[in-house]
Design an enzyme around this catalytic site. Structure first.
Site: not given
Ligand code: F6R
Length: 241
Positions: A67, A136, A138, A143
């Site tokens: 990314d 979380n 990801h 996400e």
């Protein structure tokens, strides 16, 4: 899914570096999928040491990063281009033309995403993908949500991720709100995956990755469907297992 629990961050990093080195030593022209963030920094340091000791040769290796922030120039110190150059690329004998990171500054982002996927395909696909994990759940910047991207796309970061990544920026409003991220199917197509996690703040996400349902609201749980995934985590990240 295989889980290796190491005592601490150092031994987690060493273990990950050894696995990556064995991949490259067995197949010198390996295609590696790479991650950024705090977690793999120790692994990169170990790999650099191994390179200087003559234990690993990157001259034929091809890399694809997961990314990059959207509209953050590569020379910005918080960009993942900068991170990779400083933490890894400049210290080893990777050929610059063999390193790939999504370009966040492009005008035609859809073309960039398509092109990135095509480059991975033409390289023969990812042999070994290294992942970190968000608190979380990801992976890459995929996400949690009702739907996940299959291939590389421009994505909106969640408030939790923006907040977490603000530790690297001067202030919260400087954190980019969008990124280009490789998608879930692209990650799951990798022949082998190693996911690294360290610290108590990852323990809940690790528990859900391993023991929870396969659920798009915990993107890492999709790794349960991958036949060759190894989690290398320290005792704190394993504390809820
Ligand atoms: C970065 C990436 C992210 C990070 C994750 C954890 O390339 O893919 O998924 O792995 O946000 O970041 P750290 O390691 O900083 O806790």
């Amino acid at each position: 899914m295989r889980v290796i629990v190491e005592n601490d961050y150092q031994s987690m990093s060493r273990k990950a570096a050894l696995l990556l080195a064995s991949q490259v030593n067995l197949k010198p022209n390996s295609v590696l999928g790479l991650a950024t963030g705090s977690t793999p920094e120790g692994m990169y340091q170990e790999l650099v040491k191994m390179y200087h000791r003559g234990e690993i040769d990157f001259s034929e290796v091809v890399t694809f990063n997961l990314d990059e922030y959207y509209k953050l120039p590569p020379e910005n110190e918080e960009s993942y281009h900068y991170y990779m150059h400083e933490n890894f690329f400049k210290h080893v004998n990777l050929h610059p033309e063999n390193t790939n990171i999504p370009r966040g500054m492009v005008e035609k982002v859809e073309t960039e995403c398509w092109y990135y996927e095509e480059k991975i395909r033409r390289a023969g696909g990812i042999d070994l993908q290294v992942l970190g994990i968000g608190s979380n759940g990801h992976i890459g910047f995929n996400e949690p949500g009702d739907r996940l991207n299959v291939t590389t796309k421009l994505v909106e970061l969640t408030e939790e991720t923006i907040e977490s990544n603000s530790r690297f920026f001067d202030s919260l409003d400087k954190v980019p709100r969008k990124a280009i991220s490789v998608g879930m199917a692209t990650i799951l197509k990798a022949r082998r995956i190693i996911l690294l996690a360290s610290g108590k703040n990852k323990a809940e996400a690790i528990k859900k990755t391993i023991n929870g349902y396969v659920d798009t609201r915990i993107p890492s749980s999709l790794l349960q469907t991958h036949p060759e995934t190894t989690l290398i985590i320290d005792e704190e990240a394993a504390s809820l297992l």
